[in-house]
Design an enzyme around this catalytic site. Structure first.
Site, PDB file in Angstrom:
ATOM      1  N   THR A  81       0.801  -1.231   0.000  1.00 17.43           N
ATOM      2  CA  THR A  81       0.000   0.000   0.000  1.00 17.43           C
ATOM      3  C   THR A  81       0.835   1.284   0.000  1.00 17.43           C
ATOM      4  OG1 THR A  81      -1.830  -1.111   1.043  1.00 17.43           O
ATOM      5  CG2 THR A  81      -1.727   1.272   1.348  1.00 17.43           C
TER       6      THR A  81
HETATM    7  P1  AMP Z   1      -1.555  -3.156   3.543  1.00 15.33           P
HETATM    8  O1  AMP Z   1      -0.877  -3.691   4.778  1.00 15.33           O
HETATM    9  O2  AMP Z   1      -0.579  -2.944   2.430  1.00 15.33           O
HETATM   10  O3  AMP Z   1      -2.740  -3.959   3.181  1.00 15.33           O
HETATM   11  O4  AMP Z   1      -2.068  -1.694   3.969  1.00 15.33           O
HETATM   12  C1  AMP Z   1      -3.425  -1.325   3.993  1.00 15.33           C
HETATM   13  C2  AMP Z   1      -3.737  -0.550   5.225  1.00 15.33           C
HETATM   14  O5  AMP Z   1      -3.109   0.725   5.195  1.00 15.33           O
HETATM   15  C3  AMP Z   1      -5.220  -0.249   5.359  1.00 15.33           C
HETATM   16  O6  AMP Z   1      -5.810  -1.123   6.286  1.00 15.33           O
HETATM   17  C4  AMP Z   1      -5.289   1.179   5.855  1.00 15.33           C
HETATM   18  O7  AMP Z   1      -6.000   1.276   7.063  1.00 15.33           O
HETATM   19  C5  AMP Z   1      -3.833   1.571   6.058  1.00 15.33           C
HETATM   20  N1  AMP Z   1      -3.618   2.979   5.697  1.00 15.33           N
HETATM   21  C6  AMP Z   1      -3.918   3.589   4.545  1.00 15.33           C
HETATM   22  N2  AMP Z   1      -3.602   4.904   4.577  1.00 15.33           N
HETATM   23  C7  AMP Z   1      -3.057   5.129   5.779  1.00 15.33           C
HETATM   24  C8  AMP Z   1      -2.513   6.278   6.420  1.00 15.33           C
HETATM   25  N3  AMP Z   1      -2.479   7.460   5.797  1.00 15.33           N
HETATM   26  N4  AMP Z   1      -2.021   6.127   7.670  1.00 15.33           N
HETATM   27  C9  AMP Z   1      -2.048   4.923   8.283  1.00 15.33           C
HETATM   28  N5  AMP Z   1      -2.559   3.805   7.745  1.00 15.33           N
HETATM   29  C10 AMP Z   1      -3.061   3.900   6.496  1.00 15.33           C
HETATM   30 ZN    ZN Z   2      -3.658  -4.891   1.965  1.00 14.23          ZN
HETATM   31 ZN    ZN Z   3      -3.092  -1.432  -0.574  1.00 10.57          ZN
END
Ligand code: AMP
Ligand code: ZN
Ligand code: ZN
Length: 429
Positions: A81
């Site tokens: 992400t």
């Molecule tokens: P991943 O671990 O790659 O799946 O990341 C996705 C997670 O990133 C989601 O559950 C969001 O809650 C989190 N996320 C997205 N934007 C932000 C942000 N600006 N600050 C903190 N967490 C975030």
């Molecule tokens: Zn994810």
């Molecule tokens: Zn993502």
């Protein structure tokens, strides 16, 4: 019973008034007549390229059909992400913009960045390159962020004029209404670049898998939020003018809980200074002098579904070498497989939700990792489908729409030429 024309007129007027109040984001909206070229960048986390066709999503499909859509958007490696959002924002590969993972170590700072560590996420020193909101602010445009990784930090001395601390509890309706309220500001205060972020497809995709009925429902709910935005723009008479960019950061692979590799049994973890454990990428910083030993042990013990790479051996197409933040050794599993240590496995088995049924972070060439790109509005071609392109190109597309001089980046003008209408004014150097 026969009604007088006056009675019928009254009924129609009442119905229109009721409808106007009931329509979301529509209360007392005034047309916006002085809109400058404007981009709303909307990220739907983990919205895989095929969800548009696979799941009911009338509003997204309306934008995709009447605007321009890429057959898919190619994410950058690693398909996580934070790295991909910041690539979309800067046009730089993760190795060049510095956000090389959701969690990583910087040897110079001797510190760890993690997306859940608020104080780190808000520190400008992690975020290299120039995100589009900084480019715009520097060139005297206002920007507004309803979340987007990087918008909570001061980067190169700038922040968006309007921004909020990430709050995953904020409802979708509130997110859309905030965007619309920012557009209602008078010119001068009104942002020309707005960002929004929605995590449902990611949350639910991990939990239930990309093919689940829950993911189908999440897509439908996201689509409702987009519908609310469309209604709000239409009632302000700017739907055709505003440039909507709807993107995702990566896709989602189905992951069978059986496909798990217990990696800490395959090398002596005490020979490593630090290890970042994620199921899809394990990053190993060996103690000085022990790289070869760890490497050989992993070469010997890993099953065919995973490989160890020295940083220099990673495929060129990953563009994942030029950063001290990338670990000297990386272990990468096949699609859908998970790398774990014993601690992680115990935690997963004890957790209520159990192991994830959907994962991402794998090779960006995989079909399951493909992301989404839709463009709609004045600057975009209409009724057009274009060939897949890399997400490093989106920065230049946005800069061109906004009339900004772009900062140096890894993209070029090919995708902008594919998706944007020709504009003599915009074509000027
Ligand atoms: P991943 O671990 O790659 O799946 O990341 C996705 C997670 O990133 C989601 O559950 C969001 O809650 C989190 N996320 C997205 N934007 C932000 C942000 N600006 N600050 C903190 N967490 C975030
Ligand atoms: Zn994810
Ligand atoms: Zn993502």
């Amino acid at each position: 019973m026969k009604h007088t024309p006056q009675f019928v007129r009254q009924i129609i007027l009442t119905a229109v008034a009721v409808l106007a109040v009931a329509l979301p984001g529509n209360a007392q909206t005034k047309p916006i007549t002085d809109l400058q070229p404007t981009v709303i960048l909307i990220s739907l986390d983990a919205f895989r390229y095929d969800y548009l066709a696979k799941y009911p999503s009338p509003n997204l499909n309306y934008l995709a059909r009447t605007g321009v859509r890429a057959r898919w958007l190619i994410p950058s490696f690693p398909t996580k992400t934070f790295p991909n959002h910041y690539t979309i924002a800067t046009g730089l590969y993760p190795a060049h913009h510095g956000i090389v993972e959701n969690e990583f170590y910087d040897p110079q700072f001797d510190a760890v960045f993690n997306l859940h560590k608020r104080e780190e996420v808000e520190k400008g020193r992690w975020w290299l390159g120039e995100p589009i909101w900084v480019t715009a602010e520097k060139q005297n445009q206002r920007t507004a962020a309803l979340f987007f990784p990087g918008t909570e930090a001061e980067i190169a001395g700038r922040r968006p004029s309007y921004w909020k601390v990430y709050d995953d509890k904020l409802s979708n309706d509130d997110r859309i209404d905030t965007i619309l309220q920012w557009l209602d500001l008078p010119q001068g205060q009104r942002p020309t670049l707005l960002t929004a972020y929605f995590s449902e497809a990611d949350d639910v995709g991990h939990h239930f898998g990309p093919d689940s009925k829950q993911t189908r429902q999440a897509v439908f709910e996201l689509d409702q939020a987009i519908g609310r935005l469309i209604d709000g723009l239409r009632s302000r008479q700017i739907l055709a003018q505003v440039n909507l960019i709807i993107v995702s950061d990566h896709g989602m692979a189905t992951s069978d809980p059986k496909n798990m590799i217990l990696l800490d049994q395959m090398f002596d973890t005490s020979l490593a200074e630090r290890i970042f454990w994620t199921p899809e990428i394990v990053s190993i910083f060996p103690r000085p002098g022990y790289e070869q030993q760890i490497y050989s042990s992993l070469r010997q013990h890993l099953p065919p579904q995973a490989r160890v790479f020295r940083k220099s051996e990673l495929p060129e197409r990953f563009h994942y070498r030029d950063s001290a933040r990338i670990a000297p050794l990386l272990v990468l599993p096949d699609e859908g497989w998970a790398l774990m240590n014993r601690e992680g496995l115990i935690a997963v088995n004890q957790s209520e939700s159990g192991p994830s049924k959907g994962r991402h972070g794998y090779d960006n060439k995989l079909r399951s990792m493909r992301a989404t790109f839709i463009g709609h509005g004045q600057a975009f071609k209409s009724h057009t489908v274009v060939a897949p392109f890399s997400n490093i190109q989106i920065y230049n597309i946005m800069a061109r729409i906004l009339g900004l001089k772009a900062a140096p980046n890894d993209g070029d003008s090919t995708a902008a030429r594919q998706v944007l209408k020709r504009s003599k004014q915009r074509e000027k150097p």
